[in-house]
Write an enzyme that holds these catalytic residues in place. Structure first.
Site, short mmCIF file in Angstrom:
data_model
loop_
_atom_site.label_atom_id
_atom_site.label_comp_id
_atom_site.label_asym_id
_atom_site.label_seq_id
_atom_site.Cartn_x
_atom_site.Cartn_y
_atom_site.Cartn_z
CD GLU A 173 1.86 8.41 21.25
OE1 GLU A 173 0.82 7.94 20.71
OE2 GLU A 173 2.89 7.74 21.39
N PRO A 174 -1.28 13.73 22.23
CG PRO A 174 -1.40 15.86 23.22
CD PRO A 174 -0.54 14.62 23.16
CB CYS B 287 -21.14 11.04 -8.23
SG CYS B 287 -21.23 12.47 -9.29
#
Ligand code: LLP
Length: 414
Positions: free
Chosen positions: A272-273, A340
């Site tokens: 599952e890369p 912010c």
């Protein structure tokens, strides 16, 4: 490599990066098709001598065009939500090559996955197993199930992206897994098909993976002794990429390291890369708005933590470079966004030659970049471009202001 310099100008494949910024505006995600496809092929070739399936981890970058490229190569997909499943299908992916990971699968998501016929549920708890069995029974189906075991190995990576230790929420304690497999094998509505683990991300060593695999294989043997045969082994994802000076193992190193452990094992190998397929294929382009000298020299750019969260969330270091030569003396700048929040920093103390309007490229942005973007401070998310040779395809428009409030309702006022 898909990145090069000509007369100091950064190119991605055959496109000059400044021209892309000019045409599509900034902040902008840019990906190389060749880099993604060659990373996928390198994985595929590394395991060519055995039955295997690469299930790309969609969470790393779920843009439809990228899923489409991978689907056309024959890739499978690792998903963690109904949303990711819908994306895979929209992009032409084959549901029969999808594995479904994640600790919190809802009823609706399980129904959705059963309806399209996924390859396997990577089950992460007993409660989930029972829920899947009940839903499958109700629908008169058998759910293909692989248990995600937690092998209790230290992946030796950042604690936020380490998942294979006892104290992590992921997977089923490997010491309890045998009993749960026996239960699962006897449950109507369940077809036991595999075993799965994923120990963490941005791994730079293979020992923890090899360790997890050998612990899992002893479990496979014990299961075999009790008549429970498995059709596949899923070793998860996790291979790191080079952000700074890491020397991550290649897929070929991985295959070579695991080969002796897997010799004579008939199971199909799944992996599952995510990051290793797309991470180095992407740049985030941003322009300097203002320079603000002082106690620290700040370069305020038009990208922010809302566009690339990794530096703020994990204190991750990603390389930042000028995309074209700038006539100024290099100084140490903190590269910050307009949001912010003091955490809105993309890089600290970077030696760069900057003037207002200078174009910067942030590297390693193909994985966990756009997917983690938010609209905080009412910032529309960036556009995405896929470069293919000398052609640049807009694969996602810059979010419009109207899209920021789509689905919202004003109150009816008298
Ligand atoms: N399989 C499972 C079950 C996973 O949880 C993950 C990642 C993968 C595969 C893919 O791992 P990769 O090959 O990409 O390392 N946002 C973090 C990374 C979180 C990874 C979560 N799981 C970051 O930006 O570093």
């Amino acid at each position: 490599m898909s990145l090069s310099r000509h007369n100091g100008i950064l190119n991605i494949e055959d496109c000059a990066v400044p021209a892309l910024a000019e045409q599509f505006g900034t902040p902008l995600y840019v990906y190389s098709r060749a880099a993604i496809e060659s990373a996928w092929r390198a994985y595929d070739q590394a395991f060519a001598d055995r039955d295997h399936l690469i299930c790309y981890a969609v969470k790393a970058n779920g843009s439809l065009a990228i899923l489409q490229l991978l689907a056309r190569l024959g890739s499978g997909f690792d998903i963690v939500s109904g949303g990711e499943l819908a994306r895979v299908m929209e992009a032409g992916g084959d549901p029969g090559r999808v594995v479904f990971s994640g600790v919190g699968k809802t009823e609706a998501e399980i129904v959705q996955a059963l309806d399209v016929g996924i390859l396997a549920f990577n089950v992460e708890s007993e409660a989930e197993l029972e829920r899947i069995a009940a839903i499958a029974l109700r629908k008169g189906l058998e759910a293909p199930v692989s248990l995600r075991v937690n092998p209790d190995v230290d992946a030796r990576t950042h604690p936020y992206i380490s998942t294979g230790l006892k104290e992590n929420k992921f997977g089923i304690d490997i010491h309890r897994a045998e009993a749960i497999y026996r239960q699962a094998a006897a449950m109507p509505g369940i077809r036991v098909t595999g075993l799965d683990f994923h120990i963490g991300s941005q791994l730079t060593e293979l020992d923890p993976l090899a360790d997890a695999l050998s612990r899992s294989l002893s479990l496979v043997d014990r299961l075999g002794d009790t008549g429970i045969g498995l059709a596949h082994l899923d070793i998860g994802g996790g291979l790191g990429i080079r952000y700074e000076d890491e020397q991550p193992p290649t897929p070929a190193d991985l295959a070579e390291r695991l080969a002796p452990l897997l010799a004579d094992r008939p199971q199909r190998l799944l992996m599952e890369p995510g990051r290793a397929l797309v991470g180095e294929a992407g740049l985030l382009l941003t322009r300097v708005e203002y320079l603000k000298p002082g106690h620290r020299d700040f370069a305020i750019v038009d990208a922010a933590m809302t566009d690339l969260l990794r530096p703020a969330l994990y204190d991750a270091w990603q390389r930042i470079e000028n995309a074209e030569p700038v006539d100024a003396e290099p100084r140490l700048y903190d590269i910050v966004g307009p949001v912010c929040e003091s955490a809105d920093t993309l890089g600290r103390a970077r030696s760069l030659a900057l003037v207002p309007g200078a174009l910067l490229a942030i590297h390693g942005a193909g994985a966990y970049g756009f997917v983690m973007a938010s609209q905080y401070n009412a910032r529309p998310r960036p556009a995405e471009v896929l470069v293919d040779g000398d052609r640049a395809h807009l694969i996602r428009e810059r979010e419009s202001l109207e899209a920021l409030w789509s689905g919202e309702r004003l109150l009816e006022m008298p």
